[in-house]
Design a protein around this motif. Structure first.
Motif, short mmCIF file in Angstrom:
data_model
loop_
_atom_site.label_atom_id
_atom_site.label_comp_id
_atom_site.label_asym_id
_atom_site.label_seq_id
_atom_site.Cartn_x
_atom_site.Cartn_y
_atom_site.Cartn_z
N ALA A 465 38.62 -31.02 -28.86
CA ALA A 465 39.02 -32.35 -29.33
C ALA A 465 38.36 -33.47 -28.55
CB ALA A 465 40.54 -32.48 -29.22
N LEU A 466 37.89 -33.19 -27.33
CA LEU A 466 37.24 -34.22 -26.51
C LEU A 466 35.74 -33.99 -26.37
CD1 LEU A 466 39.96 -34.50 -23.71
CD2 LEU A 466 39.67 -35.94 -25.74
N ASN A 467 35.20 -33.18 -27.24
CA ASN A 467 33.75 -32.93 -27.23
C ASN A 467 33.07 -34.02 -28.06
OD1 ASN A 467 31.14 -31.96 -27.30
ND2 ASN A 467 31.64 -30.02 -28.28
N PHE A 468 32.93 -35.19 -27.45
CA PHE A 468 32.36 -36.35 -28.15
C PHE A 468 30.85 -36.24 -28.33
CE2 PHE A 468 35.96 -38.07 -25.57
CZ PHE A 468 36.83 -38.29 -26.62
N TYR A 469 30.23 -35.27 -27.68
CA TYR A 469 28.77 -35.23 -27.59
C TYR A 469 28.14 -34.18 -28.49
CZ TYR A 469 30.59 -37.77 -23.67
OH TYR A 469 31.30 -38.67 -22.92
N SER A 470 28.99 -33.50 -29.28
CA SER A 470 28.53 -32.47 -30.23
C SER A 470 27.81 -31.34 -29.51
CB SER A 470 27.62 -33.09 -31.29
OG SER A 470 28.29 -34.10 -32.00
N TYR A 471 28.24 -31.03 -28.29
CA TYR A 471 27.68 -29.91 -27.55
C TYR A 471 28.19 -28.61 -28.16
CZ TYR A 471 26.97 -26.52 -23.80
OH TYR A 471 26.62 -25.41 -23.07
N SER A 472 27.30 -27.63 -28.30
CA SER A 472 27.70 -26.35 -28.87
C SER A 472 26.88 -25.21 -28.27
CB SER A 472 27.52 -26.37 -30.40
OG SER A 472 27.96 -25.16 -30.97
N ASN A 473 27.58 -24.23 -27.72
CA ASN A 473 26.96 -23.03 -27.18
C ASN A 473 27.93 -21.88 -27.44
OD1 ASN A 473 26.40 -20.87 -25.26
ND2 ASN A 473 24.96 -22.27 -24.27
N LYS A 474 27.54 -20.92 -28.26
CA LYS A 474 28.43 -19.85 -28.67
C LYS A 474 28.96 -19.03 -27.49
CE LYS A 474 26.65 -19.29 -33.37
NZ LYS A 474 26.01 -18.36 -34.35
N GLU A 475 28.10 -18.84 -26.48
CA GLU A 475 28.54 -18.06 -25.32
C GLU A 475 29.56 -18.86 -24.50
OE1 GLU A 475 28.66 -14.84 -22.51
OE2 GLU A 475 28.37 -15.11 -24.66
N VAL A 476 29.35 -20.15 -24.38
CA VAL A 476 30.33 -20.99 -23.70
C VAL A 476 31.66 -20.97 -24.45
CG1 VAL A 476 30.92 -23.38 -23.08
CG2 VAL A 476 28.63 -22.50 -22.60
N ASP A 477 31.60 -21.04 -25.78
CA ASP A 477 32.82 -20.97 -26.59
C ASP A 477 33.57 -19.67 -26.33
OD1 ASP A 477 32.15 -23.39 -27.71
OD2 ASP A 477 31.52 -22.57 -29.65
#
Length: 550
Positions: A465-477
């Motif tokens: 909900a606070l990912n304002f920067y559209s960062y995405s990494n499947k392994e991090v998820d």
């Protein structure tokens, strides 16, 4: 700290008893004979606390900023909270028990707790708060007006009321923050239950006219001027001595400092320059305490990954390499801070000690920009690509002097690699609602105040909900999900250490610094204690007292 008051009362009783004995015996006290004294706290008085920006809302379900949280915490309470030793203790919950290997928690609530309007607090208020939070899961808004709490409760399967003062929470899977999430402020069902539509809930006047169970209640809120709280004399716990808390709002740090020196402000945050100036003034230190402790937050430049030029990891890494963070620590913070090493603070058990921040390396930064296809084709000192110059607009809260000064250093640094940086100072509300939530920015300079638990799902998960920067990494998820679904700290540490490494490689932020908390407190306020974790409870502070000799 709760024993102190009782100790003083006992001492007072003993002192009165001893004095009465002395009178009965008709003993004479010589003029030069030393006498002991005890300070007895009395109720009354006020404290003026300076803040640089107004609160946005006082409804704990809707709060997304630290100023609103600071004020709201005086009005609303959760079932639990952390004490000074970072242990969870009951507030509205008397006790609790964990069953079925952590998949069930039964909270036994305090009885005879009243809302500020006299209504009784019950389990129905807890259930209503949870239900309201979860309504936001399917609510879409880009205006910064929605609750971000639902992701904390997504592993809750059900909340059942067993009786008026007992509630059972069932979880779908093990969740590391099973108890901690219930530190969120509970809101009154009899006030907010009238709103079926979330839009009406968000627009409710009660968000600015709160009714809580806390130590203080709202007296008056004058927008952009002051917020006045008055003590709740019917509080279910230890009632504070101080009658009124006045939050004085002024975005000008210089004026706040002058008013602090004149005694008009009792508590204020200081810039590093103001803090060192106060430390050097012996006369001022007779009236003011210079308080210094480590904060639980860090400052960063956050890059919008949806902006084409910033979607390239080489560019983000180059920007970080080009920034001299040591210069910021020395020149802006005057040594009262440290470089940030990533998404976890260095004193957290989740911190990866093997991670080192990128060095200041202009040559390497320039090389990476070249590899990413940026050239100074027209020899004007600014890199360009496809006929467009590399301009980086950074939005910042104009009321934060340290951040604005740091950006001036950064602007000079980035010029050395051919990047034209534009500083856009705006109000906090504009920054949050018009830029961050709307994702209308190249970069922002803000900070994260981290929770005691290192679960950073909301910040770094693709759906956070606070990912304002559209960062995405499947392994991090995957690791974020794994880290919050176990109670085993060793497994969690392994997850967070790997997350730390992956994020530092992706570089969605330039992690800048961890600045120390610098505060001035007027010495007329007694009972203040400072530890590494901050200040003690305001319930122990007082401004009125009398001295009893014995």
């Amino acid at each position: 700290m709760y024993k102190k008051y009782g100790y003083l009362i006992i001492t007072l009783i003993l002192s009165v008893f001893l004095i009465s004995c002395d009178v009965n015996k008709k003993e004479v006290v010589k003029k030069d004979q030393k006498r002991d004294a005890v300070i007895v706290q009395e109720t009354g008085g006020y404290i003026v606390n300076a803040i640089t920006r107004d609160a946005i809302t006082l409804n704990p379900v809707l709060i997304n900023d630290s100023t609103s949280q600071q004020v709201s915490d005086m009005i609303y309470e959760g079932l639990v909270k952390y004490d000074k030793d970072l242990k969870l203790i009951g507030v509205l919950a008397e006790t609790w028990e964990t069953l079925d290997q952590g998949l069930e928690v039964i909270f036994h609530l305090k009885k005879n707790v009243k809302w500020h309007d006299g209504e009784l607090f019950t389990a129905y208020d807890v259930k209503f708060t949870y239900d309201t939070i979860m309504k936001f899961k399917n609510y879409n808004s880009d205006g910064g007006d929605m609750s971000q709490l639902y992701t904390l409760f997504e592993y809750v399967d059900d909340v059942n009321i067993l009786d008026d003062y007992t509630i059972k929470v069932s979880y779908k899977v093990p969740f590391a923050r099973t108890i901690e999430i219930w530190s969120i402020g509970i809101i009154p069902r009899h006030i907010f239950g009238q709103y079926d539509d979330l839009k009406d809930f968000i627009r409710s006047d009660y968000n600015r006219k709160p009714v809580g169970t806390g130590k203080y209640r709202l007296n008056k809120w004058l927008p952009d001027e002051r917020i006045i709280l008055e003590v709740n004399r019917n509080y279910h716990g230890k009632v504070p001595y101080i009658d009124k808390l006045i939050f004085s709002i002024n975005p000008e740090q210089t004026i706040i400092y002058l008013d602090t020196m004149l005694g008009k402000i009792d508590i204020s945050s200081l810039t590093p320059t103001q803090f060192t100036r106060l430390l050097d003034d012996e006369e001022k230190l007779k009236k003011l305490m210079a308080v210094h402790y480590t904060g639980g937050h860090y400052m960063y430049l956050g890059y919008n990954m949806k902006v084409k030029k910033l979607s390239d990891q080489r560019v983000r890494k180059a920007l970080t390499l080009a920034i001299n963070r040591h210069e910021i620590i020395d020149g802006v913070l005057e040594g009262l801070g440290q470089i940030c090493y990533g998404p976890f603070l260095p004193y957290s058990w989740a911190f990866n000690k093997d991670i080192k921040p990128l060095p200041y390396d202009v040559a390497k930064a320039a090389k990476l920009m070249h590899e990413a296809g940026w050239r100074d084709s027209d020899d004007d000192g600014i890199l360009d690509k496809d006929g467009k110059p590399f301009e980086l607009e950074v939005v910042v809260d104009r009321s934060e002097p340290n951040r604005n000064m740091a950006l001036k250093f950064i602007k000079r640094n980035l010029k050395d690699i051919g990047v034209r940086m534009i500083i856009n100072p705006v109000s906090w509300t504009t920054l949050v609602q018009n830029h961050m939530y709307a994702k209308n920015f190249d970069a922002v300079m803000v900070g994260w105040q981290l929770n005691k638990d290192p679960d950073v799902y909301n910040i770094w998960h693709t759906d956070g909900a606070l990912n304002f920067y559209s960062y995405s990494n499947k392994e991090v998820d995957r690791l974020l999900e794994k880290g919050r679904k176990t109670f085993d700290r060793a497994i969690r540490k392994e997850c967070y250490n790997r997350i730390h490494s992956l994020i530092m490689d992706d570089m969605p932020y330039t992690f800048l610094y961890i600045d120390d908390i610098l505060v001035s407190i007027n010495r007329r306020i007694k009972g203040v204690k400072v530890s590494e974790s901050g200040l003690n409870s305001i319930s122990d502070w007082y401004v009125k007292y009398r001295t009893v000799m014995y």
